[in-house]
Design an enzyme around this catalytic site. Structure first.
Site, PDB file in Angstrom:
ATOM      1  N   ARG A  92      -1.451 -32.538  -7.735  1.00  0.00           N
ATOM      2  CA  ARG A  92      -2.572 -32.289  -8.645  1.00  0.00           C
ATOM      3  C   ARG A  92      -3.854 -32.585  -7.885  1.00  0.00           C
ATOM      4  O   ARG A  92      -3.886 -33.478  -7.038  1.00  0.00           O
ATOM      5  CB  ARG A  92      -2.539 -33.241  -9.850  1.00  0.00           C
ATOM      6  CG  ARG A  92      -1.307 -33.170 -10.684  1.00  0.00           C
ATOM      7  CD  ARG A  92      -1.401 -32.150 -11.773  1.00  0.00           C
ATOM      8  NE  ARG A  92      -2.557 -32.312 -12.631  1.00  0.00           N
ATOM      9  CZ  ARG A  92      -2.938 -31.388 -13.520  1.00  0.00           C
ATOM     10  NH1 ARG A  92      -2.284 -30.270 -13.626  1.00  0.00           N
ATOM     11  NH2 ARG A  92      -3.989 -31.595 -14.297  1.00  0.00           N
ATOM     12  N   ILE A  93      -4.917 -31.839  -8.207  1.00  0.00           N
ATOM     13  CA  ILE A  93      -6.215 -32.119  -7.600  1.00  0.00           C
ATOM     14  C   ILE A  93      -6.907 -33.199  -8.428  1.00  0.00           C
ATOM     15  O   ILE A  93      -6.900 -33.135  -9.655  1.00  0.00           O
ATOM     16  CB  ILE A  93      -7.067 -30.839  -7.547  1.00  0.00           C
ATOM     17  CG1 ILE A  93      -6.387 -29.827  -6.623  1.00  0.00           C
ATOM     18  CG2 ILE A  93      -8.471 -31.147  -7.053  1.00  0.00           C
ATOM     19  CD1 ILE A  93      -7.043 -28.478  -6.618  1.00  0.00           C
ATOM     20  N   ASN A 108      -4.613 -38.990   1.525  1.00  0.00           N
ATOM     21  CA  ASN A 108      -3.605 -37.980   1.182  1.00  0.00           C
ATOM     22  C   ASN A 108      -2.805 -37.605   2.428  1.00  0.00           C
ATOM     23  O   ASN A 108      -3.352 -37.547   3.528  1.00  0.00           O
ATOM     24  CB  ASN A 108      -4.304 -36.724   0.633  1.00  0.00           C
ATOM     25  CG  ASN A 108      -3.330 -35.616   0.255  1.00  0.00           C
ATOM     26  OD1 ASN A 108      -2.328 -35.864  -0.426  1.00  0.00           O
ATOM     27  ND2 ASN A 108      -3.606 -34.401   0.695  1.00  0.00           N
ATOM     28  N   HIS A 110      -0.811 -34.464   3.999  1.00  0.00           N
ATOM     29  CA  HIS A 110      -0.659 -33.011   3.825  1.00  0.00           C
ATOM     30  C   HIS A 110       0.239 -32.454   4.939  1.00  0.00           C
ATOM     31  O   HIS A 110       0.018 -32.762   6.122  1.00  0.00           O
ATOM     32  CB  HIS A 110      -2.033 -32.326   3.876  1.00  0.00           C
ATOM     33  CG  HIS A 110      -1.935 -30.843   3.715  1.00  0.00           C
ATOM     34  ND1 HIS A 110      -1.638 -30.254   2.503  1.00  0.00           N
ATOM     35  CD2 HIS A 110      -2.022 -29.833   4.618  1.00  0.00           C
ATOM     36  CE1 HIS A 110      -1.568 -28.943   2.671  1.00  0.00           C
ATOM     37  NE2 HIS A 110      -1.800 -28.659   3.935  1.00  0.00           N
ATOM     38  N   ASP A 142     -11.795 -36.099  -0.618  1.00  0.00           N
ATOM     39  CA  ASP A 142     -13.086 -35.892  -1.275  1.00  0.00           C
ATOM     40  C   ASP A 142     -12.891 -34.887  -2.409  1.00  0.00           C
ATOM     41  O   ASP A 142     -11.759 -34.609  -2.803  1.00  0.00           O
ATOM     42  CB  ASP A 142     -14.169 -35.484  -0.267  1.00  0.00           C
ATOM     43  CG  ASP A 142     -13.874 -34.157   0.405  1.00  0.00           C
ATOM     44  OD1 ASP A 142     -12.982 -33.428  -0.065  1.00  0.00           O
ATOM     45  OD2 ASP A 142     -14.551 -33.834   1.406  1.00  0.00           O
ATOM     46  N   ASP A 146      -7.703 -30.855   0.155  1.00  0.00           N
ATOM     47  CA  ASP A 146      -7.238 -30.994   1.543  1.00  0.00           C
ATOM     48  C   ASP A 146      -8.401 -30.925   2.531  1.00  0.00           C
ATOM     49  O   ASP A 146      -8.324 -30.247   3.554  1.00  0.00           O
ATOM     50  CB  ASP A 146      -6.190 -29.911   1.873  1.00  0.00           C
ATOM     51  CG  ASP A 146      -4.958 -30.030   0.984  1.00  0.00           C
ATOM     52  OD1 ASP A 146      -4.628 -31.150   0.565  1.00  0.00           O
ATOM     53  OD2 ASP A 146      -4.313 -29.000   0.735  1.00  0.00           O
ATOM     54  N   GLU A 175       5.730 -37.169   8.991  1.00  0.00           N
ATOM     55  CA  GLU A 175       4.960 -37.707   7.855  1.00  0.00           C
ATOM     56  C   GLU A 175       5.352 -39.159   7.607  1.00  0.00           C
ATOM     57  O   GLU A 175       4.505 -39.999   7.296  1.00  0.00           O
ATOM     58  CB  GLU A 175       5.229 -36.890   6.585  1.00  0.00           C
ATOM     59  CG  GLU A 175       4.697 -35.476   6.619  1.00  0.00           C
ATOM     60  CD  GLU A 175       4.923 -34.765   5.297  1.00  0.00           C
ATOM     61  OE1 GLU A 175       4.737 -35.381   4.243  1.00  0.00           O
ATOM     62  OE2 GLU A 175       5.282 -33.570   5.321  1.00  0.00           O
TER      63      GLU A 175
HETATM   64  C1  GRF Z   1       5.417 -33.968   1.600  1.00  0.00           C
HETATM   65  O1  GRF Z   1       5.689 -32.881   2.430  1.00  0.00           O
HETATM   66  C2  GRF Z   1       3.934 -34.169   1.517  1.00  0.00           C
HETATM   67  O2  GRF Z   1       3.265 -33.900   2.683  1.00  0.00           O
HETATM   68  C3  GRF Z   1       3.578 -33.155   0.474  1.00  0.00           C
HETATM   69  O3  GRF Z   1       4.608 -33.233  -0.473  1.00  0.00           O
HETATM   70  C4  GRF Z   1       5.775 -33.691   0.159  1.00  0.00           C
HETATM   71  C5  GRF Z   1       6.210 -34.920  -0.558  1.00  0.00           C
HETATM   72  O4  GRF Z   1       7.424 -35.394  -0.120  1.00  0.00           O
HETATM   73  N1  GRF Z   1       2.244 -33.369  -0.013  1.00  0.00           N
HETATM   74  P1  GRF Z   1       7.942 -36.785  -0.673  1.00  0.00           P
HETATM   75  O5  GRF Z   1       7.805 -36.750  -2.192  1.00  0.00           O
HETATM   76  O6  GRF Z   1       7.146 -37.869  -0.037  1.00  0.00           O
HETATM   77  O7  GRF Z   1       9.396 -36.833  -0.274  1.00  0.00           O
END
Ligand code: GRF
Length: 226
Positions: A92-93, A108, A110, A142, A146, A175
């Site tokens: 959600r934004i 965030n 991404h 912000d 993204d 990530e």
């Molecule tokens: C990840 O790829 C994240 O970058 C994106 O949504 C996914 C979330 O994965 N925004 P999780 O819920 O952390 O497993």
């Protein structure tokens, strides 16, 4: 001082898990005050409960408009005592009032190398475009989607046969390294925003063992514990 942080989720919560694990290992000086989900079936909620973390379900369908939802979200986050917010797969934004309330304290993750491939299909869009390098970005939030100053990025190879699933899995592994690392830097007060740029204050921390991330590139480099 330990940073109280609220984590907003919509899905599986694997990034949330990576953060919880690094908090429990002592690598991040933070405490998750609440995990808020807009989806009732988000597995992230189970992960939170497994670690004794308070949860809050706020289905956006229950609210008449974005402003009402945003106000409820802000109340839940504030009431938890959070001083920072991590968006870990929150689809959600955030509205302007929320961003203003936690300005420069919302981060965030991404799954693309921003500013390329913003939006909710970053991995699939990158695979379809035919890039040979893809990746993930942790950035300050912000008012635009993204868009805020970048904290850390990780680049991974993208292959001709990749689709959203295979490329997404390769990105997600990174990530799980850069999301906790960025939160650790925020909690340690080492991040300063200068316009579009984020400056990381140096610290006497040895580098991480990144032999298992090759052939990926992470910058700034991961530190021990990540
Ligand atoms: C990840 O790829 C994240 O970058 C994106 O949504 C996914 C979330 O994965 N925004 P999780 O819920 O952390 O497993």
């Amino acid at each position: 001082m330990t940073l109280p942080v609220a984590v907003l989720v919509s899905g599986s919560g694997s990034n949330l898990q990576a953060v919880i694990d690094r908090i429990e290992s002592g690598a991040i000086d933070a405490r998750v005050t609440v995990v808020v989900s807009n989806k009732p079936d988000a597995y992230a909620l189970t992960r939170a409960r497994n670690h004794g973390i308070p949860t809050c379900l706020l289905p956006h369908g229950d609210y008449p408009d974005r402003a009402a939802y945003d106000a409820a979200l802000l109340a839940a986050v504030r009431d938890s005592g959070a001083e920072a917010v991590l968006l870990a797969g929150f689809l959600r934004i955030l509205g302007a009032p929320f961003v203003a309330a936690y300005r420069d304290r919302i981060v965030n993750i991404h799954p693309a190398l921003l500013p390329s491939f913003p939006g909710i299909r970053g991995q699939g869009d990158a695979a379809a475009y035919g890039v040979t390098l893809a990746g993930a970005t942790v950035h300050f939030v912000d008012e635009k989607m993204d868009n805020g100053p970048i904290i850390i990025q990780a680049a991974v190879p993208a292959l001709p046969d990749d689709g959203a699933a295979t490329l997404g899995a390769r990105i997600l592994r990174l990530e799980h390294r850069i999301c906790p690392q960025a939160l650790a830097w925020l909690a340690a007060g080492r991040l300063t925003i200068e316009g579009r740029k984020t400056r990381l204050a140096p610290a006497d921390v040895p580098p991480a063992d990144t032999s298992d991330t090759a052939p990926c590139l992470v910058n700034p480099p991961l530190e021990a514990g990540f």
